[in-house]
Design a protein around this motif. Sequence first.
Motif, PDB file in Angstrom:
ATOM      1  N   LEU A 184       0.833  -1.204   0.000  1.00 17.82           N
ATOM      2  CA  LEU A 184       0.000   0.000   0.000  1.00 17.82           C
ATOM      3  C   LEU A 184       0.866   1.252   0.000  1.00 17.82           C
ATOM      4  O   LEU A 184       0.605   2.213  -0.728  1.00 17.82           O
ATOM      5  N   ILE A 185       1.920   1.197   0.820  1.00 20.83           N
ATOM      6  CA  ILE A 185       2.826   2.353   0.887  1.00 20.83           C
ATOM      7  C   ILE A 185       3.439   2.591  -0.485  1.00 20.83           C
ATOM      8  O   ILE A 185       3.493   3.714  -0.984  1.00 20.83           O
ATOM      9  N   GLU A 186       3.860   1.489  -1.068  1.00 23.85           N
ATOM     10  CA  GLU A 186       4.483   1.570  -2.405  1.00 23.85           C
ATOM     11  C   GLU A 186       3.508   2.173  -3.409  1.00 23.85           C
ATOM     12  O   GLU A 186       3.851   3.030  -4.213  1.00 23.85           O
ATOM     13  N   LYS A 187       2.244   1.719  -3.324  1.00 22.84           N
ATOM     14  CA  LYS A 187       1.226   2.221  -4.246  1.00 22.84           C
ATOM     15  C   LYS A 187       1.012   3.718  -4.063  1.00 22.84           C
ATOM     16  O   LYS A 187       0.943   4.474  -5.021  1.00 22.84           O
ATOM     17  N   GLU A 188       0.898   4.102  -2.763  1.00 27.46           N
ATOM     18  CA  GLU A 188       0.680   5.521  -2.481  1.00 27.46           C
ATOM     19  C   GLU A 188       1.826   6.359  -3.025  1.00 27.46           C
ATOM     20  O   GLU A 188       1.623   7.434  -3.580  1.00 27.46           O
ATOM     21  N   ARG A 189       3.023   5.816  -2.844  1.00 25.31           N
ATOM     22  CA  ARG A 189       4.200   6.540  -3.327  1.00 25.31           C
ATOM     23  C   ARG A 189       4.114   6.731  -4.847  1.00 25.31           C
ATOM     24  O   ARG A 189       4.378   7.792  -5.376  1.00 25.31           O
ATOM     25  N   LYS A 190       3.691   5.636  -5.492  1.00 24.32           N
ATOM     26  CA  LYS A 190       3.598   5.695  -6.955  1.00 24.32           C
ATOM     27  C   LYS A 190       2.534   6.687  -7.398  1.00 24.32           C
ATOM     28  O   LYS A 190       2.715   7.426  -8.366  1.00 24.32           O
ATOM     29  N   ILE A 191       1.402   6.667  -6.681  1.00 20.15           N
ATOM     30  CA  ILE A 191       0.318   7.588  -7.033  1.00 20.15           C
ATOM     31  C   ILE A 191       0.815   9.025  -6.909  1.00 20.15           C
ATOM     32  O   ILE A 191       0.585   9.867  -7.781  1.00 20.15           O
ATOM     33  N   GLN A 192       1.528   9.255  -5.801  1.00 19.24           N
ATOM     34  CA  GLN A 192       2.050  10.603  -5.573  1.00 19.24           C
ATOM     35  C   GLN A 192       3.013  11.009  -6.698  1.00 19.24           C
ATOM     36  O   GLN A 192       2.938  12.105  -7.242  1.00 19.24           O
ATOM     37  N   GLN A 193       3.852  10.052  -7.049  1.00 15.45           N
ATOM     38  CA  GLN A 193       4.820  10.314  -8.117  1.00 15.45           C
ATOM     39  C   GLN A 193       4.103  10.618  -9.430  1.00 15.45           C
ATOM     40  O   GLN A 193       4.451  11.543 -10.159  1.00 15.45           O
ATOM     41  N   MET A 194       3.060   9.832  -9.697  1.00 16.72           N
ATOM     42  CA  MET A 194       2.308  10.040 -10.929  1.00 16.72           C
ATOM     43  C   MET A 194       1.610  11.397 -10.925  1.00 16.72           C
ATOM     44  O   MET A 194       1.522  12.067 -11.951  1.00 16.72           O
ATOM     45  N   GLU A 195       1.104  11.770  -9.732  1.00 17.47           N
ATOM     46  CA  GLU A 195       0.448  13.072  -9.641  1.00 17.47           C
ATOM     47  C   GLU A 195       1.432  14.189  -9.963  1.00 17.47           C
ATOM     48  O   GLU A 195       1.122  15.139 -10.683  1.00 17.47           O
ATOM     49  N   GLU A 196       2.638  14.013  -9.400  1.00 10.04           N
ATOM     50  CA  GLU A 196       3.662  15.022  -9.668  1.00 10.04           C
ATOM     51  C   GLU A 196       3.968  15.096 -11.165  1.00 10.04           C
ATOM     52  O   GLU A 196       4.082  16.167 -11.746  1.00 10.04           O
ATOM     53  N   GLU A 197       4.071  13.917 -11.758  1.00  9.65           N
ATOM     54  CA  GLU A 197       4.350  13.873 -13.188  1.00  9.65           C
ATOM     55  C   GLU A 197       3.232  14.531 -13.986  1.00  9.65           C
ATOM     56  O   GLU A 197       3.464  15.261 -14.944  1.00  9.65           O
ATOM     57  N   MET A 198       2.003  14.251 -13.558  1.00  6.87           N
ATOM     58  CA  MET A 198       0.854  14.838 -14.257  1.00  6.87           C
ATOM     59  C   MET A 198       0.885  16.363 -14.159  1.00  6.87           C
ATOM     60  O   MET A 198       0.629  17.080 -15.127  1.00  6.87           O
ATOM     61  N   ASN A 199       1.192  16.825 -12.945  1.00  4.45           N
ATOM     62  CA  ASN A 199       1.256  18.275 -12.769  1.00  4.45           C
ATOM     63  C   ASN A 199       2.307  18.888 -13.674  1.00  4.45           C
ATOM     64  O   ASN A 199       2.099  19.934 -14.288  1.00  4.45           O
ATOM     65  N   GLU A 200       3.439  18.207 -13.729  1.00  6.63           N
ATOM     66  CA  GLU A 200       4.521  18.707 -14.573  1.00  6.63           C
ATOM     67  C   GLU A 200       4.086  18.744 -16.046  1.00  6.63           C
ATOM     68  O   GLU A 200       4.313  19.709 -16.761  1.00  6.63           O
ATOM     69  N   LEU A 201       3.415  17.658 -16.454  1.00  3.50           N
ATOM     70  CA  LEU A 201       2.945  17.596 -17.840  1.00  3.50           C
ATOM     71  C   LEU A 201       1.910  18.683 -18.111  1.00  3.50           C
ATOM     72  O   LEU A 201       1.909  19.312 -19.165  1.00  3.50           O
ATOM     73  N   LYS A 202       1.037  18.908 -17.118  1.00  5.93           N
ATOM     74  CA  LYS A 202       0.029  19.959 -17.288  1.00  5.93           C
ATOM     75  C   LYS A 202       0.707  21.308 -17.458  1.00  5.93           C
ATOM     76  O   LYS A 202       0.335  22.118 -18.289  1.00  5.93           O
ATOM     77  N   ARG A 203       1.727  21.501 -16.603  1.00  8.24           N
ATOM     78  CA  ARG A 203       2.439  22.768 -16.664  1.00  8.24           C
ATOM     79  C   ARG A 203       3.039  22.973 -18.054  1.00  8.24           C
ATOM     80  O   ARG A 203       2.900  24.023 -18.667  1.00  8.24           O
ATOM     81  N   GLN A 204       3.640  21.894 -18.541  1.00  5.31           N
ATOM     82  CA  GLN A 204       4.270  21.982 -19.860  1.00  5.31           C
ATOM     83  C   GLN A 204       3.211  22.198 -20.944  1.00  5.31           C
ATOM     84  O   GLN A 204       3.431  22.919 -21.909  1.00  5.31           O
ATOM     85  N   ARG A 205       2.075  21.527 -20.758  1.00  5.33           N
ATOM     86  CA  ARG A 205       1.018  21.679 -21.756  1.00  5.33           C
ATOM     87  C   ARG A 205       0.521  23.126 -21.801  1.00  5.33           C
ATOM     88  O   ARG A 205       0.368  23.720 -22.860  1.00  5.33           O
ATOM     89  N   ASP A 206       0.302  23.714 -20.588  1.00  6.15           N
ATOM     90  CA  ASP A 206      -0.183  25.089 -20.544  1.00  6.15           C
ATOM     91  C   ASP A 206       0.801  26.032 -21.231  1.00  6.15           C
ATOM     92  O   ASP A 206       0.422  26.923 -21.986  1.00  6.15           O
ATOM     93  N   LEU A 207       2.061  25.769 -20.918  1.00 12.30           N
ATOM     94  CA  LEU A 207       3.106  26.590 -21.506  1.00 12.30           C
ATOM     95  C   LEU A 207       3.081  26.484 -23.030  1.00 12.30           C
ATOM     96  O   LEU A 207       3.113  27.486 -23.756  1.00 12.30           O
TER      97      LEU A 207
END
Length: 941
Positions: free
Chosen positions: A399-422
Amino acid sequence: MVIGTPVTPLSKIGRTPSRVPGSRRTTPSKFREEKILVTIRVRPLSPKEQAAYDLIAWDFPDEQTILSKNLNHERHTGPYSFDYVFDPTCSTSKVYEQGARDVALSALNGINATIFAYGQTSSGKTFTMRGITESAVNDIYEHIKFTTERDFVLKFSALEIYNETVVDLLNRESGSLRLMDDPEKGIIVEKLVEEIVNDGQHLRTLIGTCEAQRQIGETALNDKSSRSHQIIKLTIESSIRENSGRVKSFLATLNLVDLAGSERALQTSADGTRLKEGSHINRSLLTLTTVIRKLSGGKTSGHIPYRDSKLTRILQPSLGGNSRTAILCTMSPALSHVEQSRNTLCFATSAKEVVTTAQVNMVIAEKQLLKHLQKEVSRLEAELRSPDPSASPCLRSLLIEKERKIQQMEEEMNELKRQRDLAQSQLELERRSKELKGSDHHGPSCQVVKCLSFTTENEQVSGGSLSTTTLGRKKLLDRQAAIRRSTNSTNPSMLVHEIRKLEMRQRQLGDEANHALQLLHNEFASRRIGSQGATETIANLFAEIKELHKISCVPEQPFEIKDKASLKEEIARLRSQENNIASLEQKLENVQRSIDELVMHLPSCQESADLRTPKKKKVLPFNLSNTSNMPNIIRSPCSPMSPSSEIENRTPEYNNGDSFCSQKRTPIRRTDSNCDTPGSRHSNSVNMKKMQKMFKKAAEENIRSIKAYVTELKERVAKLQYQKQLLVCQVLELEANEAASDEADITDQPPLSWHLVFEDQREQIIMLWHLCHVSLVHRTQFYMLFKGDPSDQIYMEVELRRLTWLDQHLAGLGNASPALLGDDPADYISSSIKALKQEREYLAKRVSSKLNAEEREMLYVKWDIPPEGKQRRRLQLVNKLWSDPLNMENVRESAEVVAQLVGFCETGEHVSKEMFQLNFVCPSDKKTWVGWNLISNLLHL
Ligand SMILES: Nc1ncnc2c1ncn2[C@@H]1O[C@H](COP(=O)(O)OP(=O)(O)OP(=O)(O)O)[C@@H](O)[C@H]1O
């Protein structure tokens, strides 16, 4: 002799399934139907028969057939066909080999087996069974000796059925034993002693003991006639420890049955005890015959009279049940016994139609295992329904591993969103710029990608890969700087030709930059806007552009290269050009900065424009009606890609004679042409405020347009620079080839220093693979192929250059002008990540087939993969592959695992170095470059 696994002839496979009495005692895996193996053995004439001048009444035309000789001129009996017919000359060992061995040894593999001898008294049953038993014992121990991976346990028991009483031959004192029906095991003989066998000798002793205990009596036909049915029972259990740790056991029984002989009281001269024995014998044999006859008729249901005799009850599993069975029918050859022999042949004929359904019997432990597994499944299901992290440490860590991955994916998504907006905002800018440029689709922006511009060593790389480590990134920046510095080459004429072509383009770029500046200058001068600072800036720009032009101006020379010395000269010249290109880049940077400053001045321009309204009235080139033509008027200057016919400023409809607007190719002349034209005079009547506003807008757009164009120029210079570097790579390659014939050429590259360079380059490449989301298969192939051989030098260099360029591209995506990328730039990264994910999924599917259980387990332990769910573990395993670019151990192991998964080996059987070719063709031609392709295709390399 090694005993192989017994094989049943195909012809033995029967059609009719039958019930499996007694099969419940073990866990059958699969069963096979086959007919009973029936053979006939005819003994030689006995001394008594010979003395009586008895005749041999049978012929043996082949190994499967027997028929009577018709000595009494009676009708022929037969022919009878069986699996084998052994004539009087056949040895017992042959009888065993062909009539019993295969069946007997099935017991070693968990299949019940029964061999019994049937025949008239004195026909040779005991004689034959003795030999069969001896041979079987020898073979069994031979097999055990050579099957070291399995543990065998043999148990021995023996009984006789004498006058319908079951007696334990190992313990006669126990008296008559009862037969019991056990729901699990079928028929069992109560209290029958079972002794564990130590070895072959022990077994022979036990058999001897039983023989001695058996009821023997003298009859007229046989001095030592067996007066009972004897059954020797050998239980064989073998266990094997599987990789999973599970113990798998087989259990089977081998029954060796020596029946008492059917007899005629008249012939045996029996009376009293012998007569009584004979009658019991005959009755039980009659029951056996009936059972066989019924079974041979294909009856699997209905009444089979097993219970009519103890013999048939005990032999029930062997007769159409869970057993492989062989019946050896013995007969006397004598004419005097032809009738009994016929009966035997009839019995044999029926027996050969009986089908048994033998199964491999797993030991009960498997059932326990099954129960255990079922329990485990239920427990896990319950856990999944109501997950309690504290209940299972494994689950918790997952579960911890999953949560970590979800968090990582969220960060990646945010980064991608940022790049997309740009990117969206940049696209918007581009769209507006295009609107201004009208129908010009051939300008430089169609050809150039913004991200080609190089960063300086001190420059921060923004929008880089999401998982970049500071260390890795710093190394890469160093590398980028190093690449710019590096130029060492010889000079073949073809390359010089290419380089000259590039230089020509470079000059054209300089010209265009010059045009751009002049246009800019004219814009400002003709409008008389801008501060003193702006004027100075423009003057400076002019100077810089002039300088720039001077730098790029290379005298035209013939390309012919005569000798090596002139090649070197050319290379030296190129080296000096290197700095010029860098300075060209720098100057374009300056131009861009200056333009930025000018744009900053625009608000004040408006003010000054307002103040100078009366003057402006005279010079304003536009009126309301020509706003739609504005894009044509303020277009960027032509590029080498644009045909001149497309760059003319079209005359606005209502100002056909306007000198400013009618100039072709030379917008500069607009300043020379006086705006005191009919068009301008006409404009005096237009509302001044509106015109001022419009002018301001036009000036703004114009400056922005020029700014965008200068950006493009800068990009093109960068691309030029890159192309030059690629050419240098090719020169290096040629150098490497030359080295083979000219050792002196490589003296400046001692092996030791190459080794260090190789290690350094490889580390950088690994980091770049990681940052650029390059295919794992590509990484593995490259890693496996290039191990530091001097001939790898060029490949390493090229790979590094490619990746450095790609990394810069990806890093620049976030802030680059869209410059015709066309789509959302964030897509490029996300599609590469997606391709990599798909590749990992593909590899995960191959884990179980390409790695054996032991290898998998080793990796799971080594990479801390929790033992939860086969599929999940496989995915976790592949996610660890190539996941840590700074850990060379992980890299090495990853390469080995991927190589195993995709099935190529280090020798390069499936890949060759040429795959990583040096001529920089579009990587899309290379089949294996999954991630790389996606990116590079978009870059239009
Ligand atoms: N194939 C053979 N070659 C030589 N001698 C044999 C062969 N078969 C049997 N004999 C001899 O024939 C005699 C009778 O054989 P055996 O006792 O085995 O018969 P049997 O069928 O068991 O008789 P019973 O039913 O009365 O016990 C023995 O003396 C035996 O040695």
